[in-house]
Design a protein around this motif. Structure first.
Motif, PDB file in Angstrom:
ATOM      1  N   GLN A 207       0.956  -1.008   0.049  1.00 17.04           N
ATOM      2  CA  GLN A 207       0.050  -0.141  -0.042  1.00 17.04           C
ATOM      3  C   GLN A 207       0.819   1.383   0.073  1.00 17.04           C
ATOM      4  O   GLN A 207       0.648   2.387  -0.239  1.00 17.04           O
ATOM      5  CB  GLN A 207      -0.853   0.044   1.451  1.00 17.04           C
ATOM      6  N   SER A 208       2.287   0.996   0.371  1.00 12.20           N
ATOM      7  CA  SER A 208       3.122   1.940   0.605  1.00 12.20           C
ATOM      8  C   SER A 208       4.581   1.530   0.791  1.00 12.20           C
ATOM      9  O   SER A 208       4.501   0.458   1.601  1.00 12.20           O
ATOM     10  CB  SER A 208       2.750   3.020   1.514  1.00 12.20           C
ATOM     11  N   GLY A 209       5.623   2.227   0.401  1.00 12.71           N
ATOM     12  CA  GLY A 209       6.764   1.980   0.603  1.00 12.71           C
ATOM     13  C   GLY A 209       7.586   2.627   1.842  1.00 12.71           C
ATOM     14  O   GLY A 209       8.573   2.289   2.195  1.00 12.71           O
ATOM     15  N   GLN A 210       6.609   3.461   2.272  1.00 17.22           N
ATOM     16  CA  GLN A 210       7.366   4.422   3.216  1.00 17.22           C
ATOM     17  C   GLN A 210       8.001   3.860   4.556  1.00 17.22           C
ATOM     18  O   GLN A 210       9.014   4.238   4.764  1.00 17.22           O
ATOM     19  CB  GLN A 210       6.043   5.177   3.645  1.00 17.22           C
ATOM     20  N   LEU A 211       7.212   2.885   5.169  1.00 17.02           N
ATOM     21  CA  LEU A 211       8.172   2.216   6.425  1.00 17.02           C
ATOM     22  C   LEU A 211       9.600   1.670   6.096  1.00 17.02           C
ATOM     23  O   LEU A 211      10.554   1.581   6.687  1.00 17.02           O
ATOM     24  CB  LEU A 211       7.162   1.270   6.894  1.00 17.02           C
ATOM     25  N   TYR A 212       9.580   0.996   4.905  1.00 16.66           N
ATOM     26  CA  TYR A 212      10.838   0.544   4.317  1.00 16.66           C
ATOM     27  C   TYR A 212      11.888   1.754   3.959  1.00 16.66           C
ATOM     28  O   TYR A 212      12.975   1.448   4.158  1.00 16.66           O
ATOM     29  CB  TYR A 212      10.530  -0.444   3.182  1.00 16.66           C
ATOM     30  N   MET A 213      11.102   2.719   3.546  1.00 18.47           N
ATOM     31  CA  MET A 213      11.956   3.835   3.108  1.00 18.47           C
ATOM     32  C   MET A 213      12.672   4.410   4.419  1.00 18.47           C
ATOM     33  O   MET A 213      13.588   4.897   4.521  1.00 18.47           O
ATOM     34  CB  MET A 213      11.361   4.958   2.451  1.00 18.47           C
ATOM     35  N   GLU A 214      11.879   4.452   5.526  1.00 15.06           N
ATOM     36  CA  GLU A 214      12.103   5.081   6.780  1.00 15.06           C
ATOM     37  C   GLU A 214      13.512   4.197   7.174  1.00 15.06           C
ATOM     38  O   GLU A 214      14.586   4.705   7.724  1.00 15.06           O
ATOM     39  CB  GLU A 214      11.231   4.970   7.842  1.00 15.06           C
ATOM     40  N   ALA A 215      13.541   2.878   7.330  1.00 15.35           N
ATOM     41  CA  ALA A 215      14.491   1.927   7.447  1.00 15.35           C
ATOM     42  C   ALA A 215      15.980   2.362   6.458  1.00 15.35           C
ATOM     43  O   ALA A 215      16.758   2.574   6.903  1.00 15.35           O
ATOM     44  CB  ALA A 215      14.104   0.557   7.212  1.00 15.35           C
ATOM     45  N   ALA A 216      15.585   2.497   5.269  1.00 15.80           N
ATOM     46  CA  ALA A 216      16.541   2.826   4.463  1.00 15.80           C
ATOM     47  C   ALA A 216      17.241   4.118   4.474  1.00 15.80           C
ATOM     48  O   ALA A 216      18.567   4.306   4.139  1.00 15.80           O
ATOM     49  CB  ALA A 216      16.099   2.708   2.772  1.00 15.80           C
ATOM     50  N   ALA A 217      16.336   5.348   4.932  1.00 14.75           N
ATOM     51  CA  ALA A 217      17.129   6.310   5.149  1.00 14.75           C
ATOM     52  C   ALA A 217      18.119   6.480   6.506  1.00 14.75           C
ATOM     53  O   ALA A 217      19.056   7.330   6.468  1.00 14.75           O
ATOM     54  CB  ALA A 217      15.920   7.199   5.471  1.00 14.75           C
ATOM     55  N   MET A 218      17.718   5.503   7.285  1.00 15.61           N
ATOM     56  CA  MET A 218      18.531   5.227   8.413  1.00 15.61           C
ATOM     57  C   MET A 218      19.985   4.609   7.874  1.00 15.61           C
ATOM     58  O   MET A 218      21.119   4.695   8.699  1.00 15.61           O
ATOM     59  CB  MET A 218      18.173   4.481   9.494  1.00 15.61           C
ATOM     60  N   ALA A 219      20.269   4.154   6.700  1.00 14.80           N
ATOM     61  CA  ALA A 219      21.131   3.465   6.427  1.00 14.80           C
ATOM     62  C   ALA A 219      21.997   4.469   5.160  1.00 14.80           C
ATOM     63  O   ALA A 219      23.422   4.701   5.214  1.00 14.80           O
ATOM     64  CB  ALA A 219      20.908   2.300   5.538  1.00 14.80           C
ATOM     65  N   LEU A 220      21.073   5.109   4.571  1.00 18.27           N
ATOM     66  CA  LEU A 220      21.630   5.868   3.290  1.00 18.27           C
ATOM     67  C   LEU A 220      21.295   7.369   3.486  1.00 18.27           C
ATOM     68  O   LEU A 220      21.909   8.067   2.401  1.00 18.27           O
ATOM     69  CB  LEU A 220      21.059   5.306   2.092  1.00 18.27           C
ATOM     70  N   GLY A 221      20.562   7.653   4.326  1.00 19.96           N
ATOM     71  CA  GLY A 221      20.443   9.191   4.465  1.00 19.96           C
ATOM     72  C   GLY A 221      19.380   9.741   3.732  1.00 19.96           C
ATOM     73  O   GLY A 221      18.221  10.037   4.189  1.00 19.96           O
ATOM     74  N   LYS A 222      19.375   9.661   2.339  1.00 17.90           N
ATOM     75  CA  LYS A 222      18.347  10.360   1.352  1.00 17.90           C
ATOM     76  C   LYS A 222      18.144   9.230   0.502  1.00 17.90           C
ATOM     77  O   LYS A 222      18.839   8.731  -0.397  1.00 17.90           O
ATOM     78  CB  LYS A 222      18.706  11.655   0.804  1.00 17.90           C
ATOM     79  N   VAL A 223      16.884   8.935   0.553  1.00 16.44           N
ATOM     80  CA  VAL A 223      16.300   7.464  -0.385  1.00 16.44           C
ATOM     81  C   VAL A 223      14.990   7.894  -1.110  1.00 16.44           C
ATOM     82  O   VAL A 223      14.279   8.784  -0.539  1.00 16.44           O
ATOM     83  CB  VAL A 223      16.289   6.366   0.532  1.00 16.44           C
ATOM     84  N   TYR A 224      14.625   7.271  -2.090  1.00 13.72           N
ATOM     85  CA  TYR A 224      13.428   7.239  -2.522  1.00 13.72           C
ATOM     86  C   TYR A 224      13.143   5.778  -3.353  1.00 13.72           C
ATOM     87  O   TYR A 224      14.075   5.233  -3.724  1.00 13.72           O
ATOM     88  CB  TYR A 224      13.250   8.315  -3.535  1.00 13.72           C
ATOM     89  N   CYS A 225      11.923   5.664  -3.359  1.00 10.12           N
ATOM     90  CA  CYS A 225      11.372   4.632  -4.113  1.00 10.12           C
ATOM     91  C   CYS A 225      10.365   4.783  -5.107  1.00 10.12           C
ATOM     92  O   CYS A 225       9.860   5.941  -5.031  1.00 10.12           O
ATOM     93  CB  CYS A 225      10.768   3.235  -3.232  1.00 10.12           C
TER      94      CYS A 225
END
Length: 455
Positions: A207-225
RNA sequence: UCCCCAGUAGCUCAGCUGGCAGAGCAGGUGACUGUUAAUCACCGGGUCGCAUGUUCGAGUCAUGCCUGGGGAGCCA
C-alpha cells in the motif's frame, strides 16, 4: 532505432512493390531534414481520403502523422488501385519524395512512388474517427493507445517519471526498491489485496513503501522508491485506481519545514520538465492551458489546516474543526491560489499512526498535503515521522495495530533514532493534472479499477 | 459499502401517450487531381442487456438480475 518493420521486410521475399535499395528509412518526426529526398516510412494507415486521381493516406509511425499523396501518374496501376482500398490500421512501408507543402499541417508531405503492405487487418478496425463512449474505449484500451491523444499522454508520463528520477538522483538520493509483497498493512488490513503465501499464510500487495524507506533512510540518509502501489478500496472516482505508481522519498535529519521545501522544489521541477519537453503536445493535442503550468514555481503558498478551515467556511461551506478536507473542500482551498497550495498541521486524529505530533500543539500532526490547482486535488501527502519510541508505541496501541508486525519498525527508534520526514506523490494524479485530464485512467497504459481488469 | 444514471446496427445516438426498427458515422460498390472528421449516389447491416410479468399488442410499462458510467466515503 530502426523500426522492426524495416528489418522484417528486408528478410521477406521480394514483393510486387519492392523498395529501391537506395531509399533511406526515416521517421515522420525527422522528415523536415529530408525535403527533396526519396525516403521510406514504416507505419500504420490512420485514415484515407480519395479524390479521383489522388489518394491521401494518413500514415502514423509513432513519432508523428504525415499525409502521403498517391498520384495516379506516379505509381503503377496496381498500387493506385490498392491504395484506394487499404483499410484503417494496415501496416505499410511507403516510399516517396518528401515535399514541402503549405496545405499540410506538418508543413510537408510524402509524394508516393511505391506502397508495400506489411500486413492487412484481418478484421475491420473497431475505433473510428468519430466519438466513442468511455466504456467502449476502455474495452479497446490496447487499440485506444494508438490515438494521438493517448500517445501524447504516455509521452508526458514517461517524461514525468524521468524528471522524478532526475530530481532525486541529482540531489544525492539513493533509489531503494521497496517490496511489493508485504506481511501487513501500514494502516490496517481493510484496504489491501491478499495473496496466498506458501506456509506463511497470507501476504498483501503493498500500500506504501514508506516504512521500508524509513529503514533505508537510516542506512543511506536520503532515499526514494518509485513503483506500483495497490489499494483494494472500492473507490469509484476519477482520482482513483486500484493499481497506481507512487514515488516516496524519505530523508534522515529532516523536519517538516525542510520536507515542505523538498515537496515544493520537486513538484515544480517535474512540472517544468514536462512543460519544456511537451509544450506543443500539451497545448495542441491535449488543449492544456500551458500558462497555468508555467506558474508552477516556488514559493507555493503554505497554510495551516486551521487556516484552510477558515477559507472553506468563508466560502460558505460549513465545516467543523477535525473534519477531513474532502474533494469539494480541496477544490475551494486550491482555487484560491494560482499554484499548488501546501496545507500543513492537520488534526492528529485523522492521520496515520506514524506522524509526529506538533510540539507546539499536541492535537496536531506534522503532516502536509499538496493540493494541485484547478480541482485536481491531493497529489502529495507526507510529513515528519514520529521518532520517539515510547510515543510511537502508544500510537500503535491507539490505532489498535498488531505490535509484533511493527517490531522491526520500532527498532528504527531503538537504534539511533533521528528526526526524519518524507512524502508520497501519486504519479497518475500528477500526470492527470499536468495533462489537464478529467480522469486518472488515461494516465496509465492499462488502468486497473474496481470494475475493470482487462485488457 | 451507499446514492444517481445508462444499456437499441461495428460505433455514437433518436425512437413522444404501448401500435411496421430509425439516423449519422464506419463497411461495400461507383464518381471526382488537393482531401483535412472530404463530398455525392447506391447497397448490405438488429437476440432493442437478460429473465419474468401486465397487455389484443412491449424497444416503450412493472419487478428482479447482469454489465457499465458518474459521484460519495477512503486515499495518492
Amino acid at each position: 532505432m530502426v523500426m522492426g518493420g524495416a528489418d522484417l521486410s528486408r528478410e521477406r521475399p521480394r514483393r510486387r512493390y519492392s523498395r529501391r535499395a537506395m531509399s533511406t528509412s526515416v521517421h515522420v518526426a525527422d522528415l523536415a531534414a529530408h525535403v527533396g529526398e526519396e525516403v521510406t516510412l514504416h507505419g500504420w494507415l490512420q485514415g484515407r481520403r480519395s479524390s479521383g486521381k489522388l489518394h491521401f493516406l494518413q500514415l502514423r509511425d509513432g513519432t508523428g502523422v504525415v499525409q502521403c499523396v498517391v498520384f495516379k501518374g506516379n505509381v503503377t496501376p496496381e498500387v493506385f488501385a490498392e491504395a484506394d482500398h487499404l483499410p484503417q490500421e494496415t501496416s505499410l512501408a511507403v516510399r516517396g519524395v518528401v515535399k514541402r507543402d503549405e496545405r499540410s499541417r506538418l508543413g510537408h508531405e510524402l509524394d508516393v512512388r511505391a506502397v508495400e503492405v506489411v500486413a492487412r487487418p484481418t478484421r475491420e478496425y473497431p475505433l473510428g474517427h468519430k466519438d466513442h463512449g468511455v466504456a467502449f474505449l476502455m474495452e479497446q484500451r490496447h487499440l485506444w493507445l494508438r490515438s494521438q491523444r493517448q500517445v501524447a499522454i504516455l509521452r508526458v508520463r514517461a517524461t514525468v517519471v524521468r524528471a522524478i528520477r532526475e530530481f532525486f538522483d541529482g540531489r544525492g538520493f539513493t533509489l531503494v526498491d521497496a517490496p511489493i509483497l508485504t506481511p501487513a498493512a501500514c494502516e490496517g488490513t481493510s484496504t489491501l489485496f491478499e495473496v496466498p503465501y506458501f506456509d506463511l499464510g497470507k501476504a498483501f500487495l503493498t500500500q506504501s513503501g514508506q516504512l521500508y524507506m524509513e529503514a533505508a533512510a537510516m542506512a543511506l540518509g536520503k532515499v526514494y522508491c518509485l513503483g506500483p502501489t495497490f489499494r483494494a478500496e472500492r473507490s469509484k472516482t476519477r482520482r482513483h485506481l486500484t493499481e497506481f505508481w507512487m514515488v516516496e522519498p524519505e530523508v534522515a535529519f529532516l523536519d517538516l519545514a525542510g520536507d515542505m521545501e523538498l515537496m515544493e522544489s520537486f513538484v515544480s521541477h517535474v512540472v517544468q520538465a514536462a512543460l519544456r519537453a511537451h509544450e506543443a503536445e500539451l497545448r495542441d493535442v491535449l488543449e492544456r492551458d500551458v500558462e497555468k503550468l508555467r506558474q508552477v514555481r516556488p514559493p507555493f503558498p503554505r497554510i495551516t489546516y486551521d487556516e484552510a478551515v477558515e477559507v472553506i467556511r468563508r466560502a460558505g461551506h460549513p465545516m467543523t474543526w477535525g473534519d477531513d478536507i474532502g474533494g469539494d473542500e480541496e477544490t475551494i482551498v486550491a482555487s484560491a491560489y494560482d499554484r499548488p497550495v501546501m496545507v500543513h498541521r492537520y488534526p492528529a486524529a485523522m492521520k496515520a499512526f506514524y506522524f509526529k505530533r506538533d510540539p507546539a500543539d499536541p492535537r496536531l500532526a506534522l503532516g502536509c498535503d499538496v493540493l494541485a490547482p484547478e480541482g485536481y486535488g491531493e497529489i502529495i501527502g507526507g510529513g515528519q515521522r514520529e521518532d520517539d519510541l515510547a510515543t510511537l508505541e502508544a500510537a500503535l496501541a491507539e490505532h489498535r495495530l498488531p505490535r509484533e508486525a511493527f517490531e522491526w519498525y520500532l527498532d528504527l527508534r531503538r537504534y539511533g533514532t533521528v528526526p526524519h520526514a518524507g512524502f508520497g506523490m501519486g504519479v497518475e494524479r500528477c500526470v492527470a493534472w499536468i495533462c489537464g485530464l478529467h480522469h486518472v485512467r488515461e494516465t496509465i497504459p492499462f488502468p486497473r479499477m474496481t470494475e475493470r481488469i482487462t485488457p
